[in-house]
Enzyme design. Structure first.
Site, PDB file in Angstrom:
ATOM      1  N   LYS A 170      70.539 -17.167 -33.724  1.00  0.00           N
ATOM      2  CA  LYS A 170      69.433 -17.631 -34.007  1.00  0.00           C
ATOM      3  C   LYS A 170      69.197 -17.228 -36.066  1.00  0.00           C
ATOM      4  O   LYS A 170      70.421 -17.009 -36.154  1.00  0.00           O
ATOM      5  CB  LYS A 170      68.223 -15.952 -33.831  1.00  0.00           C
ATOM      6  CG  LYS A 170      69.035 -15.288 -33.827  1.00  0.00           C
ATOM      7  CD  LYS A 170      68.309 -13.400 -32.796  1.00  0.00           C
ATOM      8  CE  LYS A 170      69.474 -12.211 -32.629  1.00  0.00           C
ATOM      9  NZ  LYS A 170      68.158 -11.262 -31.395  1.00  0.00           N
ATOM     10  N   ARG A 205      60.470  -3.087 -25.883  1.00  0.00           N
ATOM     11  CA  ARG A 205      59.879  -3.938 -27.110  1.00  0.00           C
ATOM     12  C   ARG A 205      59.371  -5.354 -26.535  1.00  0.00           C
ATOM     13  O   ARG A 205      57.900  -5.061 -26.736  1.00  0.00           O
ATOM     14  CB  ARG A 205      61.751  -4.647 -27.684  1.00  0.00           C
ATOM     15  CG  ARG A 205      61.460  -5.349 -28.511  1.00  0.00           C
ATOM     16  CD  ARG A 205      62.916  -5.702 -29.554  1.00  0.00           C
ATOM     17  NE  ARG A 205      63.887  -6.549 -29.100  1.00  0.00           N
ATOM     18  CZ  ARG A 205      65.238  -7.209 -29.263  1.00  0.00           C
ATOM     19  NH1 ARG A 205      64.920  -6.591 -30.329  1.00  0.00           N
ATOM     20  NH2 ARG A 205      65.519  -7.914 -28.207  1.00  0.00           N
ATOM     21  N   HIS A 223      66.952  -7.480 -22.039  1.00  0.00           N
ATOM     22  CA  HIS A 223      67.713  -6.437 -23.048  1.00  0.00           C
ATOM     23  C   HIS A 223      68.414  -5.067 -23.566  1.00  0.00           C
ATOM     24  O   HIS A 223      67.625  -4.416 -23.021  1.00  0.00           O
ATOM     25  CB  HIS A 223      67.484  -7.350 -24.256  1.00  0.00           C
ATOM     26  CG  HIS A 223      67.794  -7.166 -25.970  1.00  0.00           C
ATOM     27  ND1 HIS A 223      69.237  -8.063 -26.045  1.00  0.00           N
ATOM     28  CD2 HIS A 223      67.755  -6.244 -26.834  1.00  0.00           C
ATOM     29  CE1 HIS A 223      69.736  -8.033 -27.100  1.00  0.00           C
ATOM     30  NE2 HIS A 223      69.513  -7.115 -27.368  1.00  0.00           N
ATOM     31  N   ARG A 250      74.470 -13.991 -23.974  1.00  0.00           N
ATOM     32  CA  ARG A 250      74.216 -14.035 -24.410  1.00  0.00           C
ATOM     33  C   ARG A 250      74.873 -13.469 -25.786  1.00  0.00           C
ATOM     34  O   ARG A 250      74.806 -12.701 -25.919  1.00  0.00           O
ATOM     35  CB  ARG A 250      72.618 -13.946 -24.386  1.00  0.00           C
ATOM     36  CG  ARG A 250      71.262 -14.377 -23.844  1.00  0.00           C
ATOM     37  CD  ARG A 250      69.949 -13.682 -24.320  1.00  0.00           C
ATOM     38  NE  ARG A 250      69.917 -12.238 -24.782  1.00  0.00           N
ATOM     39  CZ  ARG A 250      69.440 -11.582 -23.309  1.00  0.00           C
ATOM     40  NH1 ARG A 250      69.856 -11.908 -21.595  1.00  0.00           N
ATOM     41  NH2 ARG A 250      69.760 -10.209 -23.518  1.00  0.00           N
ATOM     42  N   TYR A 290      72.360  -2.861 -66.157  1.00  0.00           N
ATOM     43  CA  TYR A 290      71.626  -1.483 -66.069  1.00  0.00           C
ATOM     44  C   TYR A 290      71.950   0.299 -65.859  1.00  0.00           C
ATOM     45  O   TYR A 290      72.422   0.601 -65.417  1.00  0.00           O
ATOM     46  CB  TYR A 290      70.725  -2.307 -65.001  1.00  0.00           C
ATOM     47  CG  TYR A 290      70.328  -3.600 -64.965  1.00  0.00           C
ATOM     48  CD1 TYR A 290      69.707  -3.889 -65.986  1.00  0.00           C
ATOM     49  CD2 TYR A 290      70.454  -4.746 -64.707  1.00  0.00           C
ATOM     50  CE1 TYR A 290      68.915  -5.011 -66.192  1.00  0.00           C
ATOM     51  CE2 TYR A 290      70.466  -5.859 -64.323  1.00  0.00           C
ATOM     52  CZ  TYR A 290      68.998  -5.855 -65.426  1.00  0.00           C
ATOM     53  OH  TYR A 290      68.681  -7.670 -65.604  1.00  0.00           O
ATOM     54  N   CYS A 342      73.383  -6.447 -60.500  1.00  0.00           N
ATOM     55  CA  CYS A 342      72.264  -7.306 -60.973  1.00  0.00           C
ATOM     56  C   CYS A 342      71.308  -8.548 -59.832  1.00  0.00           C
ATOM     57  O   CYS A 342      71.954  -8.716 -59.217  1.00  0.00           O
ATOM     58  CB  CYS A 342      72.603  -8.213 -62.384  1.00  0.00           C
ATOM     59  SG  CYS A 342      73.153  -7.110 -63.211  1.00  0.00           S
ATOM     60  N   MET A 343      70.875  -9.054 -60.255  1.00  0.00           N
ATOM     61  CA  MET A 343      69.817  -9.917 -59.706  1.00  0.00           C
ATOM     62  C   MET A 343      71.054 -11.104 -59.394  1.00  0.00           C
ATOM     63  O   MET A 343      70.877 -11.627 -57.741  1.00  0.00           O
ATOM     64  CB  MET A 343      68.046 -10.116 -59.820  1.00  0.00           C
ATOM     65  CG  MET A 343      67.584 -10.636 -58.760  1.00  0.00           C
ATOM     66  SD  MET A 343      66.258 -12.023 -59.889  1.00  0.00           S
ATOM     67  CE  MET A 343      65.285 -10.556 -59.708  1.00  0.00           C
ATOM     68  N   ASP A 344      71.363 -11.373 -60.118  1.00  0.00           N
ATOM     69  CA  ASP A 344      72.036 -12.739 -59.673  1.00  0.00           C
ATOM     70  C   ASP A 344      74.184 -12.616 -60.567  1.00  0.00           C
ATOM     71  O   ASP A 344      73.973 -13.719 -60.900  1.00  0.00           O
ATOM     72  CB  ASP A 344      71.712 -13.749 -61.312  1.00  0.00           C
ATOM     73  CG  ASP A 344      70.273 -14.197 -60.687  1.00  0.00           C
ATOM     74  OD1 ASP A 344      69.575 -13.201 -59.695  1.00  0.00           O
ATOM     75  OD2 ASP A 344      69.178 -13.552 -61.637  1.00  0.00           O
TER      76      ASP A 344
HETATM   77  C1  LIG Z   1      70.180 -11.141 -30.594  1.00  0.00           C
HETATM   78  C2  LIG Z   1      69.411 -10.760 -29.031  1.00  0.00           C
HETATM   79  C3  LIG Z   1      71.480 -11.169 -29.040  1.00  0.00           C
HETATM   80  C4  LIG Z   1      72.197 -11.030 -29.381  1.00  0.00           C
HETATM   81  O1  LIG Z   1      72.496  -9.982 -29.333  1.00  0.00           O
HETATM   82  P1  LIG Z   1      74.643 -10.054 -30.050  1.00  0.00           P
HETATM   83  O2  LIG Z   1      74.352  -8.510 -30.088  1.00  0.00           O
HETATM   84  O3  LIG Z   1      74.919 -10.510 -31.353  1.00  0.00           O
HETATM   85  O4  LIG Z   1      75.026 -10.268 -29.256  1.00  0.00           O
HETATM   86  C5  LIG Z   1      70.643 -11.382 -27.144  1.00  0.00           C
HETATM   87  N1  LIG Z   1      69.167 -10.752 -26.817  1.00  0.00           N
HETATM   88  C6  LIG Z   1      68.357 -10.868 -27.447  1.00  0.00           C
HETATM   89  C7  LIG Z   1      67.300 -11.202 -26.323  1.00  0.00           C
HETATM   90  C8  LIG Z   1      68.533 -10.624 -28.390  1.00  0.00           C
HETATM   91  O5  LIG Z   1      67.652 -10.516 -29.481  1.00  0.00           O
END
Ligand SMILES: *Cc1c(COP(=O)(O)O)cnc(C)c1O
Length: 385
Positions: free
Chosen positions: A48, A143, A173, A233, A277, A324-326
């Site tokens: 992601k 969540r 999770h 995951r 700045y 700075c920004m850039d």
């Molecule tokens: C982002 C996410 C993960 C990955 O978590 P890490 O700590 O980066 O391994 C696993 N499961 C869910 C639901 C997530 O949102």
């Protein structure tokens, strides 16, 4: 008049601000992680947020060559990007997809997370298709997901909705698995116990994806009963970063991303002059100053103003003045011969020194995750196989 022949232009081949991503290091991180928690564990690679800034299609493609068959993203557009980039296999959307986009879930063969019964109903009302889906179970994070404190109700919902969806899994999770305190450990064990209970009640459905481990979960709770602990995951550790600063990673797991920028100008600044700045830096002695072509619009935290440093030729150059920004400025008084066209390392290794996203996150009061996710799109990604 300047003769062209007299001109030497050391900058001409140097990019402005770029991230080098070592795909072979990401593959190594994957293999080392798997090795440390059990090679029978199946990995869902979490890619992601553009693979935590590393480039989702490139990372997923590299991992697919190592045998990874499932990928997780946060939303439908990330899923579509993977599909258009040629990624096949399971693509799981972990978060909310507007029900009006049900047609895309179908068209791209994506597995959608069902956040709640109400959400599942909304999806059903938007399409005739039996979408691929997994139920989230909330085991304590509060969540998303069905209430995991009521395992029978969770199991009922999973069975009931199996008529309307091609259900291929359930997951939860863990939200404190990176913590080492007794309270966090106890809480994580409770989450796993709740999830295992739901999993047991639906074991006869033989859903292929029953998963609860994230990076930290796999590292510290990887020895789970078979039905809940054989899929992880894997996000942050793929990229060689730690779930939390205090964690230790298995040997050889290292950051895969280096962030570099060009030195665009070097000059002397006299004692008593200020830099940048707000005149936020006052030179107390004569210094040699380098200007760098990265700023906070590239995702470099402004909180590092007068605090952070970059690496040039294997040495530390402290940032002076505000980012700075850039652009930003660094004191190179202690580094001989710095010149226009040199490369400054913002994240990564230079000589014997290194700057990690984990360290940078800690320094500005956040986590490595936010540092790498924050590297903006205008920073060019360069891949090394
Ligand atoms: C982002 C996410 C993960 C990955 O978590 P890490 O700590 O980066 O391994 C696993 N499961 C869910 C639901 C997530 O949102």
């Amino acid at each position: 008049m300047i003769e062209r022949a007299e001109i030497s232009a050391p900058l001409s081949g140097v990019k402005r601000s770029w991230a080098e991503i070592d795909l072979s290091q990401i593959k190594r991180n994957y293999l080392l992680y798997k090795n440390s928690i059990g090679n029978d564990v199946e990995i869902i690679a979490v890619v992601k947020a553009n693979a935590y800034g590393h480039g989702d299609v490139a990372v997923a493609g590299a991992l697919a060559t190592e045998g990874v068959k499932a990928f997780a993203v946060s939303n439908i557009d990330e899923a579509i990007r993977l599909r258009r980039g040629g990624i096949s296999g399971e693509v799981i959307v972990l978060g909310y997809t507007p029900p009006s986009r049900a047609v895309d879930i179908w068209r791209y063969g994506v597995t959608q997370t069902l956040i709640s019964r109400e959400y599942a109903d909304a999806l059903i009302s938007c399409t005739e298709r039996r979408l691929k889906a997994q139920f989230a179970i909330d085991t304590g994070m509060n969540r998303i997901g069905l209430d995991g404190r009521l395992p029978m109700e969770c199991a009922d919902a999973v069975r009931k909705y199996a008529d309307c969806f091609q259900l291929n899994g359930v997951f939860t999770h863990l939200c404190a698995a990176d913590g080492a305190s007794p309270a966090e450990r106890e809480f994580t064990r409770l989450q796993i116990k709740r999830f295992a209970h739901v999993a047991e009640l639906i074991a006869d459905m033989r859903l292929p994806y029953v998963h609860c481990l994230n990076s930290a979960g796999g590292l510290y709770y990887g020895q789970l009963p078979c039905h809940v602990g054989r899929i992880a995951r894997l996000g942050i550790v793929l990229y060689g970063l730690k779930p939390s600063f205090e964690n230790q990673l298995p040997r050889g797991i290292l950051p895969a991303l280096s962030w570099k920028t060009a030195v665009t100008m070097v000059k002397n600044v006299r004692a008593g002059e200020t830099v940048g700045y707000g005149c936020a830096y006052l030179a107390e002695k004569d210094i040699r100053l380098a200007t760098l072509s990265t700023g906070y619009a590239d995702g470099y935290s402004r909180a590092l103003s007068n605090v952070g440093h970059v690496l040039i030729n294997g040495k530390k150059a402290p940032l002076v003045g505000r980012v700075c920004m850039d652009q930003m400025m660094a004191d190179v008084s202690d580094i001989p011969n710095v010149k226009m066209g040199d490369v400054a390392t913002l994240l990564g290794v230079s000589g014997d020194l290194s700057i990690t996203a984990d360290w940078m996150g800690k320094t500005v009061g956040t986590i490595g995750y936010e540092i790498v996710c924050g590297i903006s799109e205008r920073v060019e990604r360069v891949y090394k196989n």
